[in-house]
Scaffold this motif. Sequence first.
Motif, PDB file in Angstrom:
ATOM      1  N   HIS A  74       0.947  -1.595   0.209  1.00 55.40           N
ATOM      2  CA  HIS A  74       0.294   0.145  -0.303  1.00 55.40           C
ATOM      3  C   HIS A  74       0.814   0.986   0.056  1.00 55.40           C
ATOM      4  CE1 HIS A  74      -4.353  -1.031   0.565  1.00 55.40           C
ATOM      5  NE2 HIS A  74      -3.726  -2.752   0.783  1.00 55.40           N
ATOM      6  N   GLY A  75       2.361   0.990   0.556  1.00 58.31           N
ATOM      7  CA  GLY A  75       2.707   2.212   0.148  1.00 58.31           C
ATOM      8  C   GLY A  75       3.764   2.398  -0.078  1.00 58.31           C
ATOM      9  N   THR A  76       4.204   1.648  -0.965  1.00 56.38           N
ATOM     10  CA  THR A  76       4.707   2.166  -2.731  1.00 56.38           C
ATOM     11  C   THR A  76       2.993   2.287  -3.735  1.00 56.38           C
ATOM     12  OG1 THR A  76       5.023  -0.812  -2.949  1.00 56.38           O
ATOM     13  CG2 THR A  76       6.610   0.746  -1.877  1.00 56.38           C
ATOM     14  N   ALA A  77       2.241   1.670  -3.588  1.00 52.56           N
ATOM     15  CA  ALA A  77       1.481   1.995  -4.444  1.00 52.56           C
ATOM     16  C   ALA A  77       1.138   2.899  -4.692  1.00 52.56           C
ATOM     17  CB  ALA A  77       0.467   0.447  -3.803  1.00 52.56           C
ATOM     18  N   SER A  78       0.169   3.695  -3.409  1.00 50.30           N
ATOM     19  CA  SER A  78       0.002   4.912  -3.883  1.00 50.30           C
ATOM     20  C   SER A  78       0.858   6.466  -3.957  1.00 50.30           C
ATOM     21  CB  SER A  78      -1.038   5.240  -2.206  1.00 50.30           C
ATOM     22  OG  SER A  78       0.504   5.363  -1.180  1.00 50.30           O
ATOM     23  N   VAL A  80      -8.231  10.130  -9.721  1.00 50.37           N
ATOM     24  CA  VAL A  80      -7.825  10.177  -8.029  1.00 50.37           C
ATOM     25  C   VAL A  80      -6.563  10.315  -8.164  1.00 50.37           C
ATOM     26  CG1 VAL A  80      -8.064   9.333  -5.353  1.00 50.37           C
ATOM     27  CG2 VAL A  80     -10.016   8.863  -7.366  1.00 50.37           C
ATOM     28  N   ASP A  81      -5.593  11.497  -7.364  1.00 53.06           N
ATOM     29  CA  ASP A  81      -4.271  11.283  -7.128  1.00 53.06           C
ATOM     30  C   ASP A  81      -3.957  12.260  -5.974  1.00 53.06           C
ATOM     31  OD1 ASP A  81      -4.838  13.818  -7.487  1.00 53.06           O
ATOM     32  OD2 ASP A  81      -4.142  14.881  -9.406  1.00 53.06           O
ATOM     33  N   GLY A  82      -2.423  12.533  -5.760  1.00 49.18           N
ATOM     34  CA  GLY A  82      -1.780  13.110  -4.758  1.00 49.18           C
ATOM     35  C   GLY A  82      -3.017  14.427  -4.613  1.00 49.18           C
ATOM     36  N   GLU A  83      -3.721  15.261  -4.813  1.00 47.54           N
ATOM     37  CA  GLU A  83      -4.377  16.323  -4.726  1.00 47.54           C
ATOM     38  C   GLU A  83      -5.622  16.105  -3.997  1.00 47.54           C
ATOM     39  OE1 GLU A  83      -2.629  19.495  -5.149  1.00 47.54           O
ATOM     40  OE2 GLU A  83      -0.628  18.043  -5.116  1.00 47.54           O
ATOM     41  N   GLY A  84      -5.899  15.383  -4.689  1.00 49.89           N
ATOM     42  CA  GLY A  84      -7.745  15.181  -4.906  1.00 49.89           C
ATOM     43  C   GLY A  84      -8.582  14.131  -5.662  1.00 49.89           C
ATOM     44  N   VAL A  85      -9.403  14.442  -6.043  1.00 46.17           N
ATOM     45  CA  VAL A  85     -10.521  14.052  -7.043  1.00 46.17           C
ATOM     46  C   VAL A  85     -11.350  14.551  -7.371  1.00 46.17           C
ATOM     47  CG1 VAL A  85     -12.701  11.875  -7.216  1.00 46.17           C
ATOM     48  CG2 VAL A  85     -11.454  12.388  -4.787  1.00 46.17           C
ATOM     49  N   GLU A 110      -5.953  -2.019  -9.695  1.00 46.83           N
ATOM     50  CA  GLU A 110      -5.822  -0.959  -9.449  1.00 46.83           C
ATOM     51  C   GLU A 110      -6.856  -0.721  -8.208  1.00 46.83           C
ATOM     52  OE1 GLU A 110      -7.430   1.586 -13.547  1.00 46.83           O
ATOM     53  OE2 GLU A 110      -5.208   1.594 -13.685  1.00 46.83           O
ATOM     54  N   GLN A 111      -7.757  -1.634  -8.299  1.00 42.36           N
ATOM     55  CA  GLN A 111      -8.507  -0.980  -6.785  1.00 42.36           C
ATOM     56  C   GLN A 111      -7.112  -0.693  -5.429  1.00 42.36           C
ATOM     57  OE1 GLN A 111     -11.473  -4.382  -5.874  1.00 42.36           O
ATOM     58  NE2 GLN A 111     -12.106  -4.422  -8.172  1.00 42.36           N
ATOM     59  N   ASP A 112      -6.119  -2.308  -5.629  1.00 33.41           N
ATOM     60  CA  ASP A 112      -5.390  -1.768  -4.818  1.00 33.41           C
ATOM     61  C   ASP A 112      -4.898  -0.331  -4.467  1.00 33.41           C
ATOM     62  OD1 ASP A 112      -5.872  -4.116  -3.498  1.00 33.41           O
ATOM     63  OD2 ASP A 112      -4.192  -5.537  -4.955  1.00 33.41           O
ATOM     64  N   VAL A 113      -4.357   0.034  -5.794  1.00 36.41           N
ATOM     65  CA  VAL A 113      -3.874   1.461  -5.078  1.00 36.41           C
ATOM     66  C   VAL A 113      -4.761   1.845  -5.634  1.00 36.41           C
ATOM     67  CG1 VAL A 113      -2.399   3.477  -7.667  1.00 36.41           C
ATOM     68  CG2 VAL A 113      -2.416   1.154  -7.426  1.00 36.41           C
ATOM     69  N   LEU A 114      -5.907   2.073  -5.639  1.00 37.82           N
ATOM     70  CA  LEU A 114      -6.973   3.089  -5.162  1.00 37.82           C
ATOM     71  C   LEU A 114      -7.560   3.178  -4.190  1.00 37.82           C
ATOM     72  CD1 LEU A 114      -8.747   5.706  -5.742  1.00 37.82           C
ATOM     73  CD2 LEU A 114     -11.038   4.006  -6.032  1.00 37.82           C
ATOM     74  N   ARG A 115      -7.368   2.142  -3.394  1.00 33.35           N
ATOM     75  CA  ARG A 115      -7.371   1.946  -1.903  1.00 33.35           C
ATOM     76  C   ARG A 115      -6.125   2.110  -0.721  1.00 33.35           C
ATOM     77  NH1 ARG A 115      -8.514  -3.234  -2.183  1.00 33.35           N
ATOM     78  NH2 ARG A 115     -10.343  -3.382  -2.444  1.00 33.35           N
ATOM     79  N   ALA A 116      -5.274   2.141  -1.655  1.00 28.06           N
ATOM     80  CA  ALA A 116      -3.596   2.706  -1.014  1.00 28.06           C
ATOM     81  C   ALA A 116      -3.828   4.350  -1.123  1.00 28.06           C
ATOM     82  CB  ALA A 116      -3.147   2.256  -1.621  1.00 28.06           C
ATOM     83  N   LEU A 117      -4.405   4.508  -2.324  1.00 28.10           N
ATOM     84  CA  LEU A 117      -4.483   6.084  -1.909  1.00 28.10           C
ATOM     85  C   LEU A 117      -5.801   6.573  -1.250  1.00 28.10           C
ATOM     86  CD1 LEU A 117      -4.370   6.996  -5.945  1.00 28.10           C
ATOM     87  CD2 LEU A 117      -3.261   8.062  -4.251  1.00 28.10           C
ATOM     88  N   LEU A 118      -6.808   6.394  -0.917  1.00 27.66           N
ATOM     89  CA  LEU A 118      -7.747   6.274  -0.166  1.00 27.66           C
ATOM     90  C   LEU A 118      -7.124   6.003   1.021  1.00 27.66           C
ATOM     91  CD1 LEU A 118     -10.963   5.420  -2.265  1.00 27.66           C
ATOM     92  CD2 LEU A 118     -10.007   7.175  -1.718  1.00 27.66           C
ATOM     93  N   ASP A 119      -6.695   5.207   1.416  1.00 26.65           N
ATOM     94  CA  ASP A 119      -6.665   5.290   3.129  1.00 26.65           C
ATOM     95  C   ASP A 119      -4.829   5.804   3.119  1.00 26.65           C
ATOM     96  OD1 ASP A 119      -8.023   3.076   3.279  1.00 26.65           O
ATOM     97  OD2 ASP A 119      -5.981   1.244   2.838  1.00 26.65           O
TER      98      ASP A 119
END
Length: 188
Positions: free
Chosen positions: A13-17, A117-122, A173-182
């Motif tokens: 999760h840490g590297t994916a996001s 969805v990115d580091g800035e927001g949605v 990509e669900q895992d990447v999105l989940r990591a971003l949101l977490d």
Amino acid sequence: MDITGGDPLYRIHGTASAGQVVELRYTPTVADMAEGLRPYGRSRAGRRQRLPFVLIGLVGPGYAAIIVAQGGEALGSAAALSVMGLFGWAFVLFGHRIMAGTTRGLLAAAGECRAVVDGEGVTVDSAQGSVHLRWTALSCYAETPATFMLYSGDKRVLGGALLPKRGLADPGEQDVLRALLDGKLERI
């Protein structure tokens, strides 16, 4: 020093996001919205919103039973109280569907949506325009089998974003999105 305790899922999760961008393309439906709104009822704010309807559902029929037990001179009032109690329970049980139904016209007018969805927001682009929500405008999110629903910090849930999983190009990509949101929001 490794703060993850060697947990491989945390490292994924840490590297994916880190610096990732997730794009979704979808046409929102009322069913998506109902599924996305359902978990909000389990949150503290959702329970607080439902409390008056629970009380109406309990007090209305309870008072109607007392009226009938005392001789039933006001049977019309007892029936009205019982119906009011039933409406209270209907909203407690089906409120998420009722609220989703009110968005039917808005969802139909939106047409196909593109969410980033990115580091800035949605950012969500639709036929009606573009909306950018910074992470500070959102307080939490919920994941259901078919959606990710992002909720605003507003007590009335007037803002947020619906992200159906079917809009992802790749199921991975669900895992990447989940990591971003977490990393940005609290999960409910």
